[in-house]
Motif scaffolding. Structure first.
Motif, short mmCIF file in Angstrom:
data_model
loop_
_atom_site.label_atom_id
_atom_site.label_comp_id
_atom_site.label_asym_id
_atom_site.label_seq_id
_atom_site.Cartn_x
_atom_site.Cartn_y
_atom_site.Cartn_z
N SER A 243 -3.19 -23.99 16.17
CA SER A 243 -3.11 -22.62 16.02
C SER A 243 -4.33 -22.11 14.86
O SER A 243 -4.85 -20.79 14.90
N GLU A 256 0.73 -18.27 13.10
CA GLU A 256 1.39 -18.95 11.98
C GLU A 256 0.98 -20.38 12.07
O GLU A 256 0.89 -21.10 13.10
N THR A 271 4.23 -23.75 15.51
CA THR A 271 4.42 -22.72 16.78
C THR A 271 5.59 -23.12 17.67
O THR A 271 5.88 -24.23 17.93
N ASP A 287 -1.81 -20.23 23.13
CA ASP A 287 -1.69 -21.35 22.03
C ASP A 287 0.13 -21.87 22.45
O ASP A 287 0.86 -21.15 22.89
N GLU A 288 0.36 -23.16 21.97
CA GLU A 288 1.56 -23.84 22.49
C GLU A 288 2.06 -24.64 21.24
O GLU A 288 1.31 -25.02 20.42
MG LIG Z 1 0.59 -24.15 15.94
#
Ligand SMILES: [Mg+2]
Ligand SMILES: Nc1nc2c(ncn2[C@@H]2O[C@H](COP(=O)(O)OP(=O)(O)OP(=O)(O)O)[C@@H](O)[C@H]2O)c(=O)[nH]1
Ligand SMILES: [Zn+2]
Length: 365
Positions: A243, A256, A271, A287-288
């Motif tokens: 992230s 975040e 995340t 994003d994961e």
């Molecule tokens: Mg993350």
């Protein structure tokens, strides 16, 4: 003439409360525009057929976010949350992944849309979750490239895991690239040794970017991996800096990020949503949440794509079920391959054989 409307909803009040607690879509920045999301011709054709069956009020929509499993859809004109039509939940087909194309409808009297049909995928990034009675979990659909993210720190840098991730990505029909993070925390000799160790295993064809989100270095190399029109997913353990890297690419703190535990540098699963972000002047990245385990189950095709020369030799071993460890007439051991590549190939092939024997064969990938 196509039929109209009439699909039942599946929403329970509990689910309704969960959805109300999710972030308001109107406040979300960096969500891709519909024109950036390019359905494949086969998906457009499948949508046209769906529209014939379901009526002209169904729209082509893309799943751009999943919060606690609840999808958010982008259509040409709107961004909204959606639930599944009863016929999908009854058929056990009520799961979508970020990147999925669906036929959806949004009746005028509802805020919530209704997913009527999930359109066929062009690629499916999936891993095995759980043990013997586990299942295949799709992490993202229709993505072009998997970006394997790993920190350069001792204890986190793990070339074997990079190879494993590459096997999963190639098996699922995606390209693969590697991004090493936290370059500011190690010296140049360490960085070079890490790149050389990866190259020794997976060769020169895979792009490797060395980055520091802290110092802003290598970020443009990552951007170049995801040109406009492409969709990527980041894959790596919690705390790897996925992230943070996406924020650096976006140029602001959209996602975040988590403080890593001092003691062991391990992440904390910061995340929780799966979401697409649209990069300025580049493509889209999903994003994961971080993934700890990446067991290989039925990914033989991916292994052969990552080690094409060894796999070809393996097909000429004297015994069809050769483990390439002790058998006579083994073309893998008899070949002139680098020992570390053979070791990686043999270990991953042997893991797949063991998993195929113990995991539920009916749901093997
Ligand atoms: Mg993350
Ligand atoms: N020094 C340094 N720290 C970094 C860098 N990239 C990320 N970090 C730190 O690593 C920690 C974890 O970063 P995240 O971006 O939240 O990690 P993540 O991979 O998204 O983790 P999950 O969301 O839990 O999967 C944060 O404290 C970041 O500040 C970097 O390039 N250099
Ligand atoms: Zn052999």
């Amino acid at each position: 003439m196509a039929k109209r409307g009439g699909s039942k909803r599946t929403q329970s009040t509990d689910a309704g409360r969960v959805i109300e607690a999710l972030p308001a879509l109107s406040h979300l920045a960096d969500v891709p525009n519909f024109d950036e999301l390019k359905p494949h011709d086969s998906q457009r054709a499948a949508f046209a057929r769906a529209q014939d069956r379901l009526g002209d009020d169904v729209e082509l929509a893309c799943v751009v976010r999943l919060d606690r499993g609840f999808p958010a859809l982008a259509t040409e004109n709107a961004l909204f949350r959606a639930e599944f039509a009863t016929k999908l939940t009854k058929g056990g087909d009520s799961r979508v992944a970020v990147g999925d194309w669906v036929a959806a409808r949004r009746p005028a009297e509802h805020d919530m849309g209704l997913i009527e049909e999930i359109l066929p995928r062009t690629s499916d990034i999936a891993r095995w979750r759980g043990k013997a009675r586990g299942e295949k979990q799709t992490l993202a659909a229709n993505v072009d490239i998997v970006i394997v993210v790993q920190a350069l720190l001792p204890g986190e840098f793990d070339p074997e895991r990079i190879v494993r991730s590459a096997v999963i990505a190639r098996d699922c029909g995606a390209e693969v690239a590697v991004v090493l993070t936290k370059a500011d925390r190690v010296d140049a000799a360490h960085r070079e040794a890490a790149v050389a160790a990866i190259r020794a295993l997976i060769g020169d064809d895979v792009s490797i970017a060395v980055t520091s989100s802290e110092e802003g270095s290598g970020i443009d190399d990552v951007r170049a991996l995801v040109p406009s029109g492409t969709i990527a997913i980041v894959l790596g353990e919690s705390g790897a800096g996925k992230s943070t890297l996406l924020n650096a690419l976006l140029g602001h703190e959209a996602l975040e990020t988590g403080a890593v535990r001092e003691r062991d540098d391990a992440g904390r699963h910061t995340t929780v949503a799966r979401r697409m972000v649209s990069l300025p002047n580049a493509g889209i990245i999903v994003d994961e949440p971080g993934l700890r385990s990446l067991p290989l189950v039925g990914h033989e095709r991916g292994l052969a794509k990552v080690f094409p020369d060894i796999a070809e030799a393996a097909s000429t071993c004297k015994f069809r079920d050769c483990t390439h460890t002790h058998e006579p007439g083994c073309a893998v051991r008899g070949g002139s391959f680098a020992p570390e590549r053979v070791a990686a190939y043999v270990a991953l092939a042997s893991e797949m054989r063991a998993n195929a024997a113990t995991l539920d064969p009916d749901i093997v990938l």
